[in-house]
Motif scaffolding. Structure first.
Motif, PDB file in Angstrom:
ATOM      1  N   ASN A 112      43.191  35.690  37.597  1.00 23.05           N
ATOM      2  CA  ASN A 112      44.333  34.849  37.945  1.00 23.05           C
ATOM      3  C   ASN A 112      45.589  35.354  37.237  1.00 23.05           C
ATOM      4  N   ARG A 113      46.667  34.608  37.350  1.00 21.99           N
ATOM      5  CA  ARG A 113      47.947  35.070  36.797  1.00 21.99           C
ATOM      6  C   ARG A 113      47.972  35.086  35.261  1.00 21.99           C
ATOM      7  N   ASP A 114      47.009  34.401  34.653  1.00 23.23           N
ATOM      8  CA  ASP A 114      46.886  34.432  33.191  1.00 23.23           C
ATOM      9  C   ASP A 114      45.899  35.505  32.741  1.00 23.23           C
ATOM     10  N   ASN A 115      45.514  36.369  33.690  1.00 25.59           N
ATOM     11  CA  ASN A 115      44.580  37.461  33.421  1.00 25.59           C
ATOM     12  C   ASN A 115      43.188  36.968  33.028  1.00 25.59           C
ATOM     13  N   GLU A 116      42.832  35.797  33.533  1.00 23.73           N
ATOM     14  CA  GLU A 116      41.509  35.224  33.290  1.00 23.73           C
ATOM     15  C   GLU A 116      40.633  35.488  34.512  1.00 23.73           C
TER      16      GLU A 116
ATOM     17  N   LEU B  86      41.896  30.589  46.484  1.00 22.88           N
ATOM     18  CA  LEU B  86      42.220  31.977  46.840  1.00 22.88           C
ATOM     19  C   LEU B  86      43.649  32.342  46.453  1.00 22.88           C
ATOM     20  N   ARG B  87      44.550  31.356  46.495  1.00 21.73           N
ATOM     21  CA  ARG B  87      45.954  31.616  46.151  1.00 21.73           C
ATOM     22  C   ARG B  87      46.126  32.010  44.677  1.00 21.73           C
ATOM     23  N   ASP B  88      45.118  31.683  43.854  1.00 22.14           N
ATOM     24  CA  ASP B  88      45.229  31.954  42.423  1.00 22.14           C
ATOM     25  C   ASP B  88      44.887  33.394  42.060  1.00 22.14           C
ATOM     26  N   ILE B  89      44.405  34.173  43.021  1.00 21.68           N
ATOM     27  CA  ILE B  89      44.034  35.559  42.721  1.00 21.68           C
ATOM     28  C   ILE B  89      45.301  36.387  42.506  1.00 21.68           C
ATOM     29  N   ALA B  90      45.352  37.043  41.349  1.00 24.81           N
ATOM     30  CA  ALA B  90      46.499  37.905  41.056  1.00 24.81           C
ATOM     31  C   ALA B  90      46.149  39.377  41.195  1.00 24.81           C
ATOM     32  N   ARG B  91      44.918  39.737  40.809  1.00 24.26           N
ATOM     33  CA  ARG B  91      44.481  41.121  40.990  1.00 24.26           C
ATOM     34  C   ARG B  91      42.960  41.169  41.080  1.00 24.26           C
ATOM     35  N   ILE B  92      42.461  42.281  41.615  1.00 26.07           N
ATOM     36  CA  ILE B  92      41.028  42.440  41.882  1.00 26.07           C
ATOM     37  C   ILE B  92      40.556  43.778  41.346  1.00 26.07           C
ATOM     38  N   ASP B  93      39.420  43.760  40.639  1.00 25.40           N
ATOM     39  CA  ASP B  93      38.830  44.993  40.109  1.00 25.40           C
ATOM     40  C   ASP B  93      37.465  45.193  40.768  1.00 25.40           C
ATOM     41  N   VAL B  94      37.333  46.261  41.545  1.00 22.95           N
ATOM     42  CA  VAL B  94      36.085  46.520  42.284  1.00 22.95           C
ATOM     43  C   VAL B  94      35.227  47.606  41.625  1.00 22.95           C
ATOM     44  N   THR B  95      35.614  48.068  40.448  1.00 22.95           N
ATOM     45  CA  THR B  95      34.956  49.215  39.818  1.00 22.95           C
ATOM     46  C   THR B  95      33.458  49.016  39.639  1.00 22.95           C
TER      47      THR B  95
END
Length: 377
Positions: free
Chosen positions: A155-159, A168-177
Motif C-alpha cells: 500500500n502507500r505506506d509500503n506495507e 484494490l484501490r490501496d495497491i501502490a506497487r506490486i513485486d512479482v519476483t
C-alpha cells in the motif's frame, strides 16, 4: 461401429456431462455390444471440472486445506491427471459462489485459496496447471491467488497486504519476483469462456458483480478498484486489462495473466489438450457431442464446435445430440465438421416439461440414432 467417442457438455440444470456419457453408452451398447466407447465428459471450468477431467483422463483427486472465500480454513481439492505432470484446479472449490450463499460480499471475498491449490499442485510436481475460472464469488482481480503464490502487494505506506475487491484501490506497487521464481518452468493455463474486459460497463464488476451480491454502490466501488488495478497490470503486461477474458472470475483472467504469466484458453481446448484428444481419434468412426441447446453461440468456441474443429482435421464426423436446436442459426455447421444435429425433445414440449423426461428421451434418441446407423451400414 467399432469405436466412438462421447464428448458432450452438460445439459445445464438437467444432466451432468458424465451422466450424459453413461446414458449414451448404455444405448450404444444395446445396439452395438462390441463397440469401443471412450467417454470424455466436458465441464466448462466451473464446479465439476476436476471430476469431469479425472473421469476423462484418469488421475487422482487430491484433498488439501486452504483458505475459503472469507479467509476461514476449509477442505478443498484439485485433480492430478495420470502421469503427474498436469493438475486441474477449479476456482469454485475454494472461491465458489455456493460457498457464500446468504452472505455474498465481493468487496471482502478472496481468491487466496485458489492460489494455495495451485501451489499445492506445483509442490506435488505438476508442470502444467489448468485453472477453471467458472462460478466465482470474488472480484479481487486474482490478487488473492497471486499473493498465495508469492506476489507481494504494497500500500502507500509500503506495507504488504492481500487485496480484496474492496481494497484494490490501496495497491501502490506490486513485486512479482518471488512468484516468478516459484513458478519457473510451470505453465498456468486459464480455462475461460467469457470475453469481458477487466472493467467498464462490460467488465467484471458491472456484468457479474450483481449475481455475487453487489448492489449498485458496490458495483461502482468494485469497478473503480479494477480500473486502478488494471492500470498497474497494464504496466506489467501492456493492454492486458482490455483483452477478451480479462474480466473472467472477478478479474482473475487479467490478474493471473499479468502477474503470473498465465495464458487463457477456451474451456474445451484446455480439456482436449489435457486428454490428448487427437490421439483418441485414431480408428474412431464417430464422435457424439451435445449440449442443452445448440444455436449461433455454439459456433463461437463452445464445446460442440471445439470438438468439431479437432475431429474435422482427422476426417472423423461429429454428431450433436442436444436438448433444443435453433436450426436457422446453424448454416455454418456443416462446413465446420458437424454432420448432424438431433434433438432429444421428441414430443416438442416446453423446456420445463422436457427436463422431466430428459434422461429417458436421451436414451431413446441415442438408441434410434445407433439403430439407424447400424441399418444404413
Amino acid at each position: 461401429m467399432k469405436k466412438v467417442i462421447l464428448a458432450p457438455d452438460s445439459f445445464k440444470g438437467t444432466m451432468s456431462s458424465m451422466e450424459i456419457c453413461d446414458i449414451m453408452e448404455t444405448a450404444i451398447r444395446e445396439v452395438e455390444p462390441g463397440c469401443r466407447v471412450i467417454k470424455l465428459p466436458v465441464a466448462d471450468g466451473g464446479e465439476g471440472t476436476v471430476a469431469a477431467m479425472l473421469a476423462a483422463a484418469g488421475g487422482t483427486r487430491v484433498t488439501t486445506r486452504v483458505s475459503g472465500p472469507f479467509g476461514d480454513e476449509i477442505e478443498s481439492f484439485y485433480g492430478l491427471l495420470d502421469g503427474g505432470g498436469i493438475a486441474v484446479v477449479e476456482m469454485a472449490a475454494a472461491a465458489g459462489l455456493p460457498m457464500v450463499k446468504g452472505s455474498e460480499d465481493p468487496l471482502r471475498t478472496t481468491t487466496y485459496g485458489v492460489g494455495q491449490l495451485i501451489a499445492a499442485a506445483v509442490d506435488r510436481g505438476a508442470r502444467q496447471v489448468l485453472v477453471g475460472l467458472g462460478g466465482s464469488c470474488t472480484n479481487d482481480g486474482g490478487c488473492g491467488a497471486a499473493a498465495a503464490l508469492g506476489v507481494i502487494f504494497y500500500n502507500r505506506d509500503n506495507e504488504a497486504f492481500v487485496p480484496t475487491g474492496g481494497t484494490l484501490r490501496d495497491i501502490a506497487r506490486i513485486d512479482v519476483t518471488q512468484a516468478k521464481k516459484r513458478l519457473q518452468g510451470v505453465r498456468v493455463r486459464l480455462m475461460c469462456d467469457v470475453n469481458n474486459p477487466l472493467y467498464g460497463e462490460n467488465g467484471a464488476a458491472y456484468v457479474f458483480g450483481p449475481q455475487k451480491g453487489a448492489d449498485e454502490a458496490a458495483v461502482r466501488a468494485l469497478d473503480g478498484g479494477l480500473r486502478h488495478l488494471g492500470a498497474l497490470l497494464d504496466e506489467q503486461c501492456p493492454g492486458v486489462s482490455q483483452r477478451p477474458g480479462a474480466g473472467a472470475a472477478g478479474g482473475m483472467g487479467a490478474g493471473l495473466t499479468a502477474l503470473l504469466g498465465a495464458e487463457s484458453v477456451s474451456g474445451i481446448d484446455g480439456v482436449l489438450d489435457a486428454v490428448r484428444f487427437e490421439s483418441m481419434l485414431e480408428g474412431c468412426d464417430m464422435v457424439f457431442s451435445g449440449e442443452g441447446r445448440i444455436d449461433g453461440q455454439s459456433l463461437r468456441g463452445k464445446v460442440i464446435f471445439g470438438v468439431c474443429r479437432r475431429a474435422k482435421q482427422y476426417g472423423v464426423p461429429v454428431c450433436a445430440v442436444v436438448g433444443d436446436a435453433l436450426d436457422d442459426q446453424l448454416g455454418e455447421a456443416a462446413g465446420r465438421g458437424l454432420c448432424a444435429v438431433f434433438t432429444t425433445n421428441r414430443r416438442a414440449v416446453p423446456v420445463k416439461e422436457a427436463r422431466l423426461t430428459a434422461r429417458k428421451d436421451l436414451y431413446h434418441t441415442m438408441k434410434n440414432i445407433m439403430s439407424f446407423l447400424n441399418a444404413a451400414k
